[in-house]
Design an enzyme around this catalytic site. Structure first.
Site, PDB file in Angstrom:
ATOM      1  N   TYR A 116      34.673  33.900  48.681  1.00 31.79           N
ATOM      2  CA  TYR A 116      34.240  34.183  50.057  1.00 31.79           C
ATOM      3  C   TYR A 116      35.446  34.315  50.985  1.00 31.79           C
ATOM      4  O   TYR A 116      35.573  35.280  51.740  1.00 31.79           O
ATOM      5  CB  TYR A 116      33.328  33.043  50.510  1.00 31.79           C
ATOM      6  CG  TYR A 116      32.782  33.166  51.913  1.00 31.79           C
ATOM      7  CD1 TYR A 116      31.945  34.223  52.260  1.00 31.79           C
ATOM      8  CD2 TYR A 116      33.092  32.213  52.887  1.00 31.79           C
ATOM      9  CE1 TYR A 116      31.433  34.323  53.556  1.00 31.79           C
ATOM     10  CE2 TYR A 116      32.581  32.307  54.169  1.00 31.79           C
ATOM     11  CZ  TYR A 116      31.749  33.364  54.496  1.00 31.79           C
ATOM     12  OH  TYR A 116      31.250  33.462  55.775  1.00 31.79           O
TER      13      TYR A 116
ATOM     14  N   LYS B  56      36.888  37.673  53.026  1.00 33.07           N
ATOM     15  CA  LYS B  56      37.049  37.714  54.492  1.00 33.07           C
ATOM     16  C   LYS B  56      38.510  38.004  54.851  1.00 33.07           C
ATOM     17  O   LYS B  56      38.765  38.751  55.794  1.00 33.07           O
ATOM     18  CB  LYS B  56      36.582  36.391  55.120  1.00 33.07           C
ATOM     19  CG  LYS B  56      35.080  36.124  54.949  1.00 33.07           C
ATOM     20  CD  LYS B  56      34.217  37.147  55.685  1.00 33.07           C
ATOM     21  CE  LYS B  56      32.741  36.777  55.678  1.00 33.07           C
ATOM     22  NZ  LYS B  56      31.896  37.742  56.393  1.00 33.07           N
TER      23      LYS B  56
ATOM     24  N   THR C  33      22.719  28.561  60.150  1.00 38.95           N
ATOM     25  CA  THR C  33      21.911  29.693  59.676  1.00 38.95           C
ATOM     26  C   THR C  33      21.536  29.435  58.211  1.00 38.95           C
ATOM     27  O   THR C  33      21.806  28.357  57.686  1.00 38.95           O
ATOM     28  CB  THR C  33      22.734  31.000  59.737  1.00 38.95           C
ATOM     29  OG1 THR C  33      23.776  30.903  58.746  1.00 38.95           O
ATOM     30  CG2 THR C  33      23.344  31.244  61.109  1.00 38.95           C
TER      31      THR C  33
ATOM     32  N   SER D  11      18.510  37.985  59.745  1.00 38.53           N
ATOM     33  CA  SER D  11      18.678  36.527  59.636  1.00 38.53           C
ATOM     34  C   SER D  11      19.882  36.049  60.449  1.00 38.53           C
ATOM     35  O   SER D  11      20.795  36.830  60.746  1.00 38.53           O
ATOM     36  CB  SER D  11      18.871  36.174  58.149  1.00 38.53           C
ATOM     37  OG  SER D  11      19.073  34.793  57.970  1.00 38.53           O
TER      38      SER D  11
ATOM     39  N   SER E 292      35.245  35.138  59.433  1.00 35.48           N
ATOM     40  CA  SER E 292      34.992  33.691  59.355  1.00 35.48           C
ATOM     41  C   SER E 292      36.323  32.985  59.624  1.00 35.48           C
ATOM     42  O   SER E 292      37.387  33.604  59.490  1.00 35.48           O
ATOM     43  CB  SER E 292      34.518  33.338  57.939  1.00 35.48           C
ATOM     44  OG  SER E 292      34.558  31.942  57.734  1.00 35.48           O
TER      45      SER E 292
HETATM   46  N1  LIG Z   1      26.744  30.766  59.397  1.00 38.49           N
HETATM   47  C1  LIG Z   1      28.025  30.443  59.355  1.00 38.49           C
HETATM   48  O1  LIG Z   1      28.402  29.262  59.432  1.00 38.49           O
HETATM   49  C2  LIG Z   1      29.058  31.526  59.227  1.00 38.49           C
HETATM   50  C3  LIG Z   1      30.392  31.146  59.383  1.00 38.49           C
HETATM   51  C4  LIG Z   1      31.377  32.107  59.264  1.00 38.49           C
HETATM   52  C5  LIG Z   1      31.031  33.430  59.026  1.00 38.49           C
HETATM   53  N2  LIG Z   1      29.718  33.769  58.876  1.00 38.49           N
HETATM   54  C6  LIG Z   1      29.422  35.180  58.600  1.00 38.49           C
HETATM   55  O2  LIG Z   1      28.391  35.604  59.470  1.00 38.49           O
HETATM   56  C7  LIG Z   1      27.682  36.678  58.867  1.00 38.49           C
HETATM   57  C8  LIG Z   1      26.191  36.406  58.981  1.00 38.49           C
HETATM   58  O3  LIG Z   1      25.870  35.254  58.221  1.00 38.49           O
HETATM   59  P1  LIG Z   1      24.645  34.304  58.619  1.00 38.49           P
HETATM   60  O4  LIG Z   1      25.199  32.976  58.866  1.00 38.49           O
HETATM   61  O5  LIG Z   1      23.795  34.962  59.627  1.00 38.49           O
HETATM   62  O6  LIG Z   1      23.895  34.243  57.189  1.00 38.49           O
HETATM   63  P2  LIG Z   1      22.384  34.563  56.736  1.00 38.49           P
HETATM   64  O7  LIG Z   1      21.431  33.885  57.637  1.00 38.49           O
HETATM   65  O8  LIG Z   1      22.345  34.257  55.279  1.00 38.49           O
HETATM   66  O9  LIG Z   1      22.251  36.152  56.960  1.00 38.49           O
HETATM   67  C9  LIG Z   1      22.912  37.062  56.091  1.00 38.49           C
HETATM   68  C10 LIG Z   1      22.452  38.468  56.427  1.00 38.49           C
HETATM   69  O10 LIG Z   1      23.151  39.391  55.560  1.00 38.49           O
HETATM   70  C11 LIG Z   1      22.216  40.297  54.988  1.00 38.49           C
HETATM   71  N3  LIG Z   1      22.659  40.712  53.648  1.00 38.49           N
HETATM   72  C12 LIG Z   1      23.174  39.912  52.674  1.00 38.49           C
HETATM   73  N4  LIG Z   1      23.412  40.644  51.579  1.00 38.49           N
HETATM   74  C13 LIG Z   1      23.046  41.930  51.867  1.00 38.49           C
HETATM   75  C14 LIG Z   1      23.046  43.143  51.129  1.00 38.49           C
HETATM   76  N5  LIG Z   1      23.487  43.193  49.858  1.00 38.49           N
HETATM   77  N6  LIG Z   1      22.583  44.271  51.721  1.00 38.49           N
HETATM   78  C15 LIG Z   1      22.130  44.232  53.010  1.00 38.49           C
HETATM   79  N7  LIG Z   1      22.113  43.113  53.760  1.00 38.49           N
HETATM   80  C16 LIG Z   1      22.562  41.971  53.179  1.00 38.49           C
HETATM   81  C17 LIG Z   1      20.920  39.503  54.895  1.00 38.49           C
HETATM   82  O11 LIG Z   1      19.841  40.421  54.830  1.00 38.49           O
HETATM   83  P3  LIG Z   1      18.437  40.074  54.044  1.00 38.49           P
HETATM   84  O12 LIG Z   1      18.139  38.632  54.337  1.00 38.49           O
HETATM   85  O13 LIG Z   1      17.468  41.021  54.693  1.00 38.49           O
HETATM   86  O14 LIG Z   1      18.692  40.325  52.625  1.00 38.49           O
HETATM   87  C18 LIG Z   1      20.959  38.707  56.191  1.00 38.49           C
HETATM   88  O15 LIG Z   1      20.451  39.488  57.259  1.00 38.49           O
HETATM   89  C19 LIG Z   1      28.182  36.751  57.417  1.00 38.49           C
HETATM   90  O16 LIG Z   1      29.106  37.814  57.307  1.00 38.49           O
HETATM   91  C20 LIG Z   1      28.880  35.429  57.214  1.00 38.49           C
HETATM   92  O17 LIG Z   1      29.903  35.508  56.262  1.00 38.49           O
HETATM   93  C21 LIG Z   1      28.729  32.853  58.968  1.00 38.49           C
END
Ligand SMILES: NC(=O)c1ccc[n+]([C@@H]2O[C@H](COP(=O)([O-])OP(=O)(O)OC[C@H]3O[C@@H](n4cnc5c(N)ncnc54)[C@H](OP(=O)(O)O)[C@@H]3O)[C@@H](O)[C@H]2O)c1
Length: 267
Positions: A156, A160, A191, A18, A143
């Site tokens: 959260y 981080k 996302t 994702s 983050s």
């Molecule tokens: N989007 C933002 O604005 C943002 C900003 C700052 C930092 N981030 C960081 O970016 C990273 C990716 O986030 P995203 O935005 O891509 O969110 P997302 O679309 O919700 O994707 C999260 C991913 O983490 C996996 N995951 C969650 N819990 C898990 C577990 N217990 N075991 C294995 N896999 C797990 C999910 O796998 P499944 O779906 O297959 O369970 C999914 O592939 C995260 O570390 C987040 O903190 C995001």
């Protein structure tokens, strides 16, 4: 499927099913001579990503990061897929939308288990392989809230911040061992992160926040991240002007930052 062909790199991406991890995997396959290992829990989404990238370029390794199996076993299984691991991108993670006052303590434990302890376990299991190979790279997705706290994100943000402490220490320990430790700090990226974020009782909120929806697209983010991954930078920020301004204020005008962040719309 193992090979010793040294011309391409083997890159393992967690959270590949994702958002950022998915877009990054597509971008890496597009611009780099690499073989990918795609991890996450949702096998169907990983399978569709593998088909998009190409069967000959990607393998799936689906697993629950907080599961009972020893992380060493996961690392050995992943290593067998392409014969080695050159880089790991730690993108899996979960966010939060709840105030401190309302949040069950179990939510703090759950978020730390996924965002912090599972990455510590993975890094500890992978490090001996990197040392044996004489090279390797950890790319840790933190983050902007790994640099400062905001309302609604106490667990959260803390998880981080903890990643920075652990991986900065690791970098210092392996500094002369040809092992790179890079921390990436995204701002808002569009996302499923807010949809999957936990509420005060540890349930998914199921809401796409406005701030998220107006963030960078995952594809635009991934293009920037791939460029930074292959640079010498140890910590990078990728995001919009408002988050960059927050980083600036926190560093140089912390008193003003406190009132700025208290008023900021973070949902
Ligand atoms: N989007 C933002 O604005 C943002 C900003 C700052 C930092 N981030 C960081 O970016 C990273 C990716 O986030 P995203 O935005 O891509 O969110 P997302 O679309 O919700 O994707 C999260 C991913 O983490 C996996 N995951 C969650 N819990 C898990 C577990 N217990 N075991 C294995 N896999 C797990 C999910 O796998 P499944 O779906 O297959 O369970 C999914 O592939 C995260 O570390 C987040 O903190 C995001």
């Amino acid at each position: 499927m193992s090979s010793n062909n040294p011309s391409w790199e083997v890159i393992w991406v967690t959270g590949a099913s994702s958002g950022i991890g998915r877009a990054l995997s597509v971008e890496l396959a597009r611009v780099k001579d690499c073989r990918l290992i795609l991890s996450g829990r949702d096998h169907e989404r990983l399978e569709s990503l593998k088909n998009e990238i190409g069967q000959d370029r990607a393998c799936i390794y689906a697993f629950e990061l907080t599961g009972d199996a020893a992380m060493e076993e996961h690392v050995q299984s992943v290593q067998r897929l392409w014969g080695r691991i050159d880089r790991v991108v730690l993108s899996a993670g979960v966010s939060q939308r709840s105030f401190v006052l309302d949040t069950d303590f179990s939510v703090y434990q759950k978020i730390f288990d996924i965002n912090f302890f599972s990455n510590v376990r993975l890094a500890k299991a992978l490090l001996p392989l990197f040392l044996e190979q004489g090279r390797g790279a950890f790319h840790v997705v933190s983050s902007v809230v790994g640099k400062f706290g905001t309302p609604w994100r106490s667990a959260y943000s803390a998880s981080k911040h903890a990643l920075h402490g652990f991986f900065d220490s690791l970098r210092a320990e392996v500094y002369n061992k040809n092992i790179k430790v890079q921390i990436i700090c995204p701002g808002f990226v569009n996302t499923q992160i807010s949809y999957n974020a936990l509420n005060e009782h540890g349930e998914k909120t199921g809401v796409l926040d406005k701030a998220q929806a107006h963030g960078l697209s995952a594809e635009a983010f991934a293009m920037q991240m791939v460029r930074k991954m292959f640079s010498t930078k140890q910590e990078v920020f990728i995001g919009g002007g408002k988050e960059r301004f927050g980083l600036f204020l926190k560093r140089f005008f912390p008193e003003f930052f406190a009132s700025f962040v208290a008023r900021s719309k973070v949902r």
